[in-house]
Design an enzyme around this catalytic site. Structure first.
Site, PDB file in Angstrom:
ATOM      1  N   ASP A  43      28.161  40.162  34.420  1.00 17.16           N
ATOM      2  CA  ASP A  43      29.592  39.876  34.597  1.00 17.16           C
ATOM      3  C   ASP A  43      30.115  38.925  33.516  1.00 17.16           C
ATOM      4  O   ASP A  43      30.659  37.851  33.828  1.00 17.16           O
ATOM      5  CB  ASP A  43      29.871  39.275  35.979  1.00 17.16           C
ATOM      6  CG  ASP A  43      29.314  40.091  37.117  1.00 17.16           C
ATOM      7  OD1 ASP A  43      29.411  41.328  37.053  1.00 17.16           O
ATOM      8  OD2 ASP A  43      28.769  39.494  38.072  1.00 17.16           O
ATOM      9  N   ASP A 105      35.733  33.797  34.988  1.00 12.44           N
ATOM     10  CA  ASP A 105      36.722  34.301  34.023  1.00 12.44           C
ATOM     11  C   ASP A 105      37.218  33.138  33.186  1.00 12.44           C
ATOM     12  O   ASP A 105      37.857  32.217  33.706  1.00 12.44           O
ATOM     13  CB  ASP A 105      37.893  34.968  34.748  1.00 12.44           C
ATOM     14  CG  ASP A 105      38.947  35.481  33.768  1.00 12.44           C
ATOM     15  OD1 ASP A 105      38.564  36.128  32.779  1.00 12.44           O
ATOM     16  OD2 ASP A 105      40.139  35.217  33.989  1.00 12.44           O
ATOM     17  N   GLY A 123      27.321  40.719  50.514  1.00 12.86           N
ATOM     18  CA  GLY A 123      27.559  41.706  51.560  1.00 12.86           C
ATOM     19  C   GLY A 123      28.574  41.278  52.603  1.00 12.86           C
ATOM     20  O   GLY A 123      28.899  42.052  53.500  1.00 12.86           O
ATOM     21  N   ASN A 159      38.472  40.443  50.034  1.00 14.13           N
ATOM     22  CA  ASN A 159      37.350  39.608  49.629  1.00 14.13           C
ATOM     23  C   ASN A 159      37.756  38.774  48.416  1.00 14.13           C
ATOM     24  O   ASN A 159      38.131  39.326  47.373  1.00 14.13           O
ATOM     25  CB  ASN A 159      36.137  40.479  49.284  1.00 14.13           C
ATOM     26  CG  ASN A 159      34.846  39.686  49.200  1.00 14.13           C
ATOM     27  OD1 ASN A 159      34.800  38.514  49.549  1.00 14.13           O
ATOM     28  ND2 ASN A 159      33.790  40.331  48.742  1.00 14.13           N
ATOM     29  N   ILE A 161      36.764  37.378  45.655  1.00 16.02           N
ATOM     30  CA  ILE A 161      35.785  37.280  44.568  1.00 16.02           C
ATOM     31  C   ILE A 161      36.363  37.951  43.317  1.00 16.02           C
ATOM     32  O   ILE A 161      37.426  38.545  43.342  1.00 16.02           O
ATOM     33  CB  ILE A 161      34.429  37.930  44.924  1.00 16.02           C
ATOM     34  CG1 ILE A 161      34.564  39.446  45.096  1.00 16.02           C
ATOM     35  CG2 ILE A 161      33.821  37.301  46.174  1.00 16.02           C
ATOM     36  CD1 ILE A 161      33.230  40.171  45.168  1.00 16.02           C
ATOM     37  N   SER A 179      37.438  43.267  45.920  1.00 11.65           N
ATOM     38  CA  SER A 179      36.198  44.042  45.907  1.00 11.65           C
ATOM     39  C   SER A 179      36.281  45.193  46.902  1.00 11.65           C
ATOM     40  O   SER A 179      37.355  45.592  47.338  1.00 11.65           O
ATOM     41  CB  SER A 179      35.012  43.134  46.241  1.00 11.65           C
ATOM     42  OG  SER A 179      34.930  42.906  47.637  1.00 11.65           O
ATOM     43  N   GLU A 211      35.488  46.776  42.174  1.00  6.17           N
ATOM     44  CA  GLU A 211      35.481  45.321  42.038  1.00  6.17           C
ATOM     45  C   GLU A 211      35.660  44.952  40.564  1.00  6.17           C
ATOM     46  O   GLU A 211      35.952  45.811  39.722  1.00  6.17           O
ATOM     47  CB  GLU A 211      34.181  44.728  42.598  1.00  6.17           C
ATOM     48  CG  GLU A 211      32.916  45.309  42.002  1.00  6.17           C
ATOM     49  CD  GLU A 211      31.679  44.990  42.840  1.00  6.17           C
ATOM     50  OE1 GLU A 211      31.817  44.451  43.957  1.00  6.17           O
ATOM     51  OE2 GLU A 211      30.567  45.291  42.360  1.00  6.17           O
ATOM     52  N   ASP A 283      35.310  42.391  30.788  1.00  6.52           N
ATOM     53  CA  ASP A 283      36.381  41.465  30.441  1.00  6.52           C
ATOM     54  C   ASP A 283      37.030  41.981  29.165  1.00  6.52           C
ATOM     55  O   ASP A 283      36.342  42.188  28.154  1.00  6.52           O
ATOM     56  CB  ASP A 283      35.820  40.058  30.223  1.00  6.52           C
ATOM     57  CG  ASP A 283      36.904  39.036  29.877  1.00  6.52           C
ATOM     58  OD1 ASP A 283      38.033  39.196  30.383  1.00  6.52           O
ATOM     59  OD2 ASP A 283      36.614  38.092  29.124  1.00  6.52           O
TER      60      ASP A 283
END
Length: 323
Positions: A43, A105, A123, A159, A161, A179, A211, A283
């Site tokens: 990520d 980010d 999860g 979510n 995230i 997500s 996501e 990104d």
């Protein structure tokens, strides 16, 4: 692509062609960067600080940090942002793995570097998006700006995230996040606090997983990139990068066939290949002197499925992104 002495031009050309053949996604117009050094990542987000110095943050203990002093070609592992977990994280994700921080980010906005990040329980949507900021990444004067958005299992459908700071054509900040649970959302931010200043809007949903959103603006359109499928399974991952576009930052976003991303639409940008499997966690970054680039990870089938940093130039053809 490779910086070598002139007397080695022929070797550089041969190496560049070989790399392009390895990385090339069928049908793409590739301009993939030759990377070296500490390229293990998951990520990734990238930003140029000054001159030829670039930084990359990624999922990992305390947010993994890398830097490059030759315009993003050679990477060195640095110190994480968080040496220890912050005390407030477990209020929102009580069963999170210690100091395990997801999908940061990095962005420069109005004279300050911001790093949005997420803490969560795998999860479950017991999650929170946090924020730290600094005057200069190389200085490391990070300030804890606290929680931005949170979600709770059994209470919230979304979510909190995978945050991404998006700036609209008028210079106003927005946060895109979300997500699998209830898709991708966007909310306007207050320029001073960088916290939500309005109600969120759902802009994408896809069964089977979506996501890692990021939004960028180019020539009258906002482009939403997301990761679809499943990550985190090495060479068994099914991640792919898809996109859609809209005239408004809040949508509706549609793919090349005109199908809305809220209805499962999306055009594939990168599905990987026999070596680079499950590309995602992308990104998109605009460097004023180099145009648009896209960073993402993929699992290297030639190296036991190790998640590896990939960076490519990103172009636009007939209003749609391509390599």
């Amino acid at each position: 692509m490779f910086k070598k002495k002139l007397l080695r031009v022929s070797k550089v050309v041969a190496l560049g062609l070989a790399l392009a053949m390895v990385l090339l996604v069928p049908g793409a117009q590739a301009s993939h960067w030759g990377l070296s050094g500490g390229v293990v990542t998951h990520d990734p987000t990238i930003v140029r600080e000054s001159g030829s110095t670039w930084w990359s943050a990624s999922t990992g203990q305390g947010i993994g940090m890398k830097f490059s002093t030759n315009n993003g070609r050679t990477w060195t592992d640095g110190l994480p942002i968080f040496a220890q977990p912050l005390s407030w994280w477990k209020k929102y994700a009580p069963n999170m793995t210690t100091n395990d921080v997801w999908a940061p980010d990095l962005e420069y906005y109005r004279g300050r570097y911001y790093c949005f990040y997420s803490v969560s329980e795998f999860g479950k949507n017991n999650s929170a998006i946090g924020l730290v900021s600094c005057s200069k990444i190389s200085k490391g004067d990070w300030r804890d700006d606290g929680v931005v958005i949170s979600s709770k299992a059994g209470k919230d459908s979304f979510n909190a995230i995978d945050p991404n700071l998006a700036v609209d054509a008028n210079g106003k900040p927005w946060l895109v996040y979300g997500s699998w649970f209830d898709g991708i959302h966007i909310v306007r931010l207050n320029q001073s606090t960088m916290k939500p200043a309005g109600s969120p809007t759902k802009i994408a949903y896809k069964s089977g997983g979506i996501e890692g959103p990021c939004i960028m603006y180019n020539n009258g359109y906002y482009y939403l990139f997301t990761s679809i499928g499943k990550c985190c399974n090495g060479v068994n991952s099914t991640y792919k990068i898809m996109y859609g576009r809209s005239k408004s930052i809040t949508g509706p976003y549609v793919d090349k066939n005109g199908k809305a991303l809220t209805s499962g639409g999306g055009t594939i940008l990168d599905a990987g290949n026999s070596r680079w499997i499950g590309p995602g966690g992308q990104d998109v970054y605009r460097n004023s002197s180099m145009g648009y680039v896209i960073a993402r990870h993929a699992y290297d089938a030639s190296n036991n499925g190790t998640p590896t940093l990939l960076i490519s130039d990103l172009y636009f053809k007939n209003g749609w992104p391509t390599y």
